[in-house]
Scaffold this active site. Structure first.
Site, short mmCIF file in Angstrom:
data_model
loop_
_atom_site.label_atom_id
_atom_site.label_comp_id
_atom_site.label_asym_id
_atom_site.label_seq_id
_atom_site.Cartn_x
_atom_site.Cartn_y
_atom_site.Cartn_z
N LYS A 80 2.06 30.83 61.31
CA LYS A 80 3.48 31.06 61.05
C LYS A 80 3.72 31.13 59.55
CE LYS A 80 7.99 29.10 62.46
NZ LYS A 80 8.62 28.05 63.32
N SER A 153 12.01 29.38 66.70
CA SER A 153 11.90 30.21 65.51
C SER A 153 10.52 30.83 65.35
CB SER A 153 12.19 29.35 64.27
OG SER A 153 11.16 28.37 64.07
N SER A 177 11.14 25.28 68.78
CA SER A 177 10.62 26.52 68.21
C SER A 177 9.18 26.85 68.56
CB SER A 177 10.77 26.49 66.68
OG SER A 177 12.14 26.43 66.35
#
Length: 463
Positions: A80, A153, A177
């Site tokens: 990420k 997210s 997330s």
């Protein structure tokens, strides 16, 4: 053999370590697939082709010489774009941090590299890891249905493994997330206990709520990644000092005798498809020899609503160097959360802290009587992007979205999200097991046993 790009990570590395596949050829194939497919999915913020191929050549030489570092050696993965890397910028989904180059890798990245994993690049996320993607950055799309929510997210970290663009990814979870995109993309996501994985070099949303963890195609793959990234870290004094178990070995123990807590009333606030998945999970749990135990989950409505100002205060601190001085570069969602935090008084914040401590204690007591708790990921299955865009206007709907996720960030409990079925339209539905602090092994045992008995995790989108 299934298509190379859809192999589970451990299936891939077994072939690599046996000399039947080359890390260089696999990495080249992944880079070519990213070039061919990601224009449609848009999961990558940056691709590190040169450093990935260099790492693949090193892995190939070591493996040929018999120096196998472990189960991740030779596997192409991605992280990420909150995680610092020295070979690509870390923008955290923002415009305000675009171009930031770290002078060291995040601990989680360094540990992946030390384990022999090949970092393909950085995956997209919502702005600052909150709810919405910045308007100036193309959002990832769900490979199962482009008009449906990809999750937030860790959107890119959900889409890329599902689309065959990496064999595992690193995500973070502050309010759901890892779990939202794992459920939306039909992959397996492990949110460890708070502090189980170091946060050093991971740009924060809210440090006391942030969790770092693997997102992969199976519970065993997640176990292998977690074994590499978990553990104490001198660079992060909040990382737990507890020894790291052999998570992968634990997955062979099965689920027989594990006590699964179920609160039928708490689980009733789901739509029909999600309810059908939970019914099927209960059936499989009994088949696996798990004991179903009735529990009464503590009322979490207030703790869900408390999450927003709690997170807001922490994100305001995280962004104080650029907000409000560069307010115009922020999207409305993240800016609104920061403003909420800045408007929260010290007295209000202390009340949030006290309610959070009380709730955490009530959840802890549940694990005196059960090993795991069953929950959906969210109340409503496979929402469309259009429907999610209007979410913020309805407080009750926002609460329902978060009611099965954010409480376990507030309490710090570990969770595993598993593929559990599909809607009639072919969109994925996930579910969760939750465990007591530092009991990731129980989650992985149950997850592996469930996946041995079902094949939901082996189904892939038509690309």
């Amino acid at each position: 053999m299934s298509e190379l790009h859809f192999l589970e990570l451990l299936e891939l590395t077994r072939l690599i370590h046996a000399g039947k596949l080359s890390p260089v050829e696999v990495t080249e194939a992944q880079l070519q697939r990213i070039e061919n497919v990601d224009a449609d999915i848009s999961s990558y913020a940056a691709v590190s082709a040169d450093s990935a191929l260099e790492a693949a050549r090193q892995a190939e030489a070591e493996i040929r010489a018999g120096r196998i570092r472990g189960p991740l050696h030779g596997a192409p993965v991605a992280v990420k774009d909150l995680c610092w890397t020295t070979d690509a910028p870390t923008a955290a989904g923002t415009v305000v941090r675009s171009g930031f180059m770290a002078d060291e890798d995040a601990t989680v990245v360094r540990r992946l590299r030390d384990a022999g994993a090949i970092i393909l690049g950085k995956l997209k996320l919502t702005e600052g890891a909150y709810t919405d993607h910045h308007a100036d950055i193309a959002a990832p799309k769900n490979p199962w249905g482009r008009s449906h929510w990809v999750g937030a997210s860790s959107s890119g970290s959900g889409a890329a493994p599902a689309a065959g663009l990496c064999y595992a990814a690193i995500g973070t979870d502050t309010g759901g997330s890892i779990r939202f995109p794992s459920g939306a993309n039909s992959i397996t996501g492990l949110k460890g206990t708070w502090g189980r994985v170091s946060r050093h070099g991971v740009f924060p949303l809210a440090p006391t709520l942030d969790h770092v963890g693997p997102m992969a195609r199976s519970a065993r793959d997640a176990a292998a990644v977690m074994g590499a990234i978990a553990g104490a870290d001198l660079l992060d004094p909040t990382a737990t000092l507890a020894p790291v178990p052999d998570y992968l070995a634990e997955t062979s123990k099965g689920a027989k005798g594990l006590r699964l807590g179920i609160d039928a009333k708490w689980l009733s606030d789901v739509d029909g498809p999600a309810g059908a998945v939970l019914d099927e999970v209960r059936r499989v749990a009994v088949q696996l020899g798990m004991d179903l135990v009735e529990i009464a989950f503590p009322d979490s409505r207030q703790i869900v609503m408390d999450w927003f100002p709690q997170c807001g205060v922490e994100v305001a601190v995280a962004h104080e160097g650029t907000y409000p001085s560069r307010q115009g570069e922020y999207g409305p969602s993240l800016a609104g959360l920061i403003e909420l935090g800045r408007a929260t008084s010290g007295l209000e914040y202390q009340k949030l802290v006290l309610r959070r401590v009380d709730f955490t204690g009530r959840v802890r007591r549940l694990f005196e009587d059960v090993d795991l708790i069953l929950a959906p990921v969210q109340s409503f299955s496979a929402p469309t992007c259009e429907w999610m865009a209007g979410l913020g206007v309805n407080v009750e709907t926002v609460r329902r979205l978060h009611q099965y996720t954010s409480p376990f960030d507030s309490s710090g409990n570990p969770t595993i999200t598993l593929p559990g079925g599909f809607t009639s339209g072919g969109l994925p539905i996930g579910f969760q097991f939750i465990a007591g602090h530092l009991e990731e092994s129980l989650l992985l045992r149950a997850g592996a046993a469930f996946q041995d008995a079902t094949d939901w995790h082996r189904r892939h989108p038509q690309m």
